[in-house]
Design a protein around this motif. Structure first.
Motif, PDB file in Angstrom:
ATOM      1  N   GLY A   1      53.829  33.987  38.270  1.00  0.00           N
ATOM      2  CA  GLY A   1      53.903  32.958  37.432  1.00  0.00           C
ATOM      3  C   GLY A   1      52.916  31.810  38.120  1.00  0.00           C
ATOM      4  O   GLY A   1      52.448  31.911  39.022  1.00  0.00           O
ATOM      5  N   LYS A   2      52.452  30.843  37.079  1.00  0.00           N
ATOM      6  CA  LYS A   2      51.549  30.172  37.312  1.00  0.00           C
ATOM      7  C   LYS A   2      51.824  28.636  37.020  1.00  0.00           C
ATOM      8  O   LYS A   2      52.687  28.511  36.105  1.00  0.00           O
ATOM      9  N   PHE A   3      51.136  27.503  37.431  1.00  0.00           N
ATOM     10  CA  PHE A   3      51.406  26.216  37.014  1.00  0.00           C
ATOM     11  C   PHE A   3      50.203  25.343  37.129  1.00  0.00           C
ATOM     12  O   PHE A   3      49.283  25.658  37.927  1.00  0.00           O
ATOM     13  N   SER A   4      50.484  24.251  36.206  1.00  0.00           N
ATOM     14  CA  SER A   4      49.350  23.430  36.477  1.00  0.00           C
ATOM     15  C   SER A   4      49.882  21.909  36.659  1.00  0.00           C
ATOM     16  O   SER A   4      50.977  21.558  36.667  1.00  0.00           O
ATOM     17  N   GLN A   5      48.959  20.762  36.567  1.00  0.00           N
ATOM     18  CA  GLN A   5      49.361  19.404  36.599  1.00  0.00           C
ATOM     19  C   GLN A   5      50.559  18.995  35.576  1.00  0.00           C
ATOM     20  O   GLN A   5      51.156  18.215  35.886  1.00  0.00           O
ATOM     21  N   GLY A   6      50.273  19.549  34.483  1.00  0.00           N
ATOM     22  CA  GLY A   6      51.356  19.358  33.362  1.00  0.00           C
ATOM     23  C   GLY A   6      52.684  19.617  33.763  1.00  0.00           C
ATOM     24  O   GLY A   6      53.585  19.180  32.987  1.00  0.00           O
ATOM     25  N   ASP A   7      52.910  20.733  34.602  1.00  0.00           N
ATOM     26  CA  ASP A   7      54.274  20.881  35.159  1.00  0.00           C
ATOM     27  C   ASP A   7      54.876  19.989  36.002  1.00  0.00           C
ATOM     28  O   ASP A   7      56.168  20.098  36.409  1.00  0.00           O
ATOM     29  N   PHE A   8      54.033  19.050  36.493  1.00  0.00           N
ATOM     30  CA  PHE A   8      54.506  18.014  37.699  1.00  0.00           C
ATOM     31  C   PHE A   8      55.226  16.952  37.067  1.00  0.00           C
ATOM     32  O   PHE A   8      54.934  16.389  35.715  1.00  0.00           O
ATOM     33  N   LYS A   9      56.347  16.401  37.331  1.00  0.00           N
ATOM     34  CA  LYS A   9      56.939  15.255  37.118  1.00  0.00           C
ATOM     35  C   LYS A   9      56.309  14.249  37.513  1.00  0.00           C
ATOM     36  O   LYS A   9      55.747  14.238  38.643  1.00  0.00           O
ATOM     37  N   ASP A  10      56.171  12.951  36.892  1.00  0.00           N
ATOM     38  CA  ASP A  10      55.574  11.765  37.262  1.00  0.00           C
ATOM     39  C   ASP A  10      56.395  10.685  37.177  1.00  0.00           C
ATOM     40  O   ASP A  10      57.074  10.404  36.050  1.00  0.00           O
ATOM     41  N   GLU A  11      56.564  10.038  38.404  1.00  0.00           N
ATOM     42  CA  GLU A  11      57.569   9.001  38.438  1.00  0.00           C
ATOM     43  C   GLU A  11      57.100   7.666  39.305  1.00  0.00           C
ATOM     44  O   GLU A  11      56.020   8.210  40.017  1.00  0.00           O
ATOM     45  N   SER A  12      57.459   6.616  39.272  1.00  0.00           N
ATOM     46  CA  SER A  12      57.115   5.446  40.061  1.00  0.00           C
ATOM     47  C   SER A  12      57.800   5.683  41.453  1.00  0.00           C
ATOM     48  O   SER A  12      58.821   6.404  41.707  1.00  0.00           O
ATOM     49  N   ALA A  13      56.770   5.363  42.619  1.00  0.00           N
ATOM     50  CA  ALA A  13      57.304   5.865  43.723  1.00  0.00           C
ATOM     51  C   ALA A  13      58.059   4.540  44.480  1.00  0.00           C
ATOM     52  O   ALA A  13      58.707   4.827  45.476  1.00  0.00           O
ATOM     53  N   VAL A  14      58.229   3.471  43.592  1.00  0.00           N
ATOM     54  CA  VAL A  14      59.061   2.419  44.248  1.00  0.00           C
ATOM     55  C   VAL A  14      59.967   1.786  43.225  1.00  0.00           C
ATOM     56  O   VAL A  14      60.425   0.699  43.388  1.00  0.00           O
TER      57      VAL A  14
END
Length: 287
Positions: free
Chosen positions: A101-114
């Motif tokens: 399998g492969k993955f890219s930036q679109g597979d990452f979850k994006d959330e606030s750090a604080v």
């Protein structure tokens, strides 16, 4: 002449490909002992092109040997106005080193750090953990980050935790020959390889065959004995503020003069706006 050159390039390409063999059986038995995961190879490059342009590039291959090592496969990247993630990609391999399998930036979850305890939030994280339940497996990350500052250069700590062993890890720092910086190394058996040209100074540190160890209660803080490299440039830029320091007192004075001084007083426009709405706020609070 072209045919021999093309043949040579083909051979070199095949040799490079052959080196990326993530068959778990190739991990020495000593590195598997007491390890939940093994860093097969990690290459970190910090290219300080200017005080406000630092490129941070990482390629890491880590083999997760059992379920207890899953968290070591997680990649967490922080970003904000001063930090931008330029590229992320990766691949997952099974026990015998076959890509599954492969993955890219679109597979990452994006959330606030604080999230949850701040009135103003601009620090965020991208994170990814592969959904794999067959062990062992290997995950390879490639990512590039641009820092618009060089006050804080990421430390190099090749061994992330007790239960992780390391086959090979390298750290390369690139700057101009005239750049001045402070350097602190710890628990390294050899000095950096140094290469200086008219345009660049290149320092490279290498470690290999770091064993996993059992965590012991009441042991000293890891920072006092772990292998590490820390770099602090004397001339720096931070959120468009430039400065220099040679000791903690100078850094503290710079922080106060540039980041704190005068910030404890509200602007007159804000005070006037607060006074304008104060009667309505008092009426609302009373009842």
């Amino acid at each position: 002449m072209k045919a021999p050159i093309l043949f040579l390039l083909l051979i070199l390409g095949l040799s490079s490909f052959a080196q990326d063999n993530y068959d778990v059986e190739l991990i020495p038995s000593a590195l598997r002992n007491r390890a939940n995961a093994t860093v097969r190879n990690k290459e970190t490059v910090v290219d300080m092109r200017s005080p406000d342009n630092v490129m941070y590039t990482v390629k890491q291959a880590i083999t997760v040997l059992n379920k207890n090592g899953d968290e070591n496969a997680r990649l967490v990247l922080f970003y904000d106005k001063n930090t931008s993630i330029k590229n992320i990609k990766g691949e997952i391999y099974n026990e015998v080193g076959k890509s599954v399998g492969k993955f890219s930036q679109g597979d990452f979850k994006d959330e606030s750090a604080v999230q949850g305890f701040s009135l103003f939030e601009d620090s965020r994280i991208k994170h990814y953990l592969p959904s794999v339940n067959t062990y062992p497996y290997t995950i390879v990350y490639n990512y590039e980050i641009r820092f618009k500052q060089n006050l804080i250069i990421p430390d190099w700590i090749p061994k992330p935790s007790h239960d992780v062993s390391v086959e090979k890890s390298t750290y390369t720092f690139i700057c101009k020959p005239t750049d001045q910086f402070r350097l602190k190394t710890q628990n390294l058996l050899s000095k950096a390889e140094e290469n200086i040209t008219k345009d660049q100074k290149i320092l490279t540190w290498k470690v290999s065959n770091l064993l996993a160890v059992k965590s012991e209660p009441f042991s000293p803080n890891e920072e006092t004995y772990q292998t590490s490299v820390k770099i602090a440039p004397e001339q720096f830029s931070y959120f468009n503020y430039k400065g220099s320091y040679t000791n903690w007192q100078e850094l503290g004075r710079w922080s106060y003069d540039n980041l704190l001084k005068g910030r404890d007083k509200l602007p007159e426009a804000t005070i006037q706006r607060e006074n304008k709405f104060r009667p309505y706020l008092c009426k609302y609070e009373s009842g």
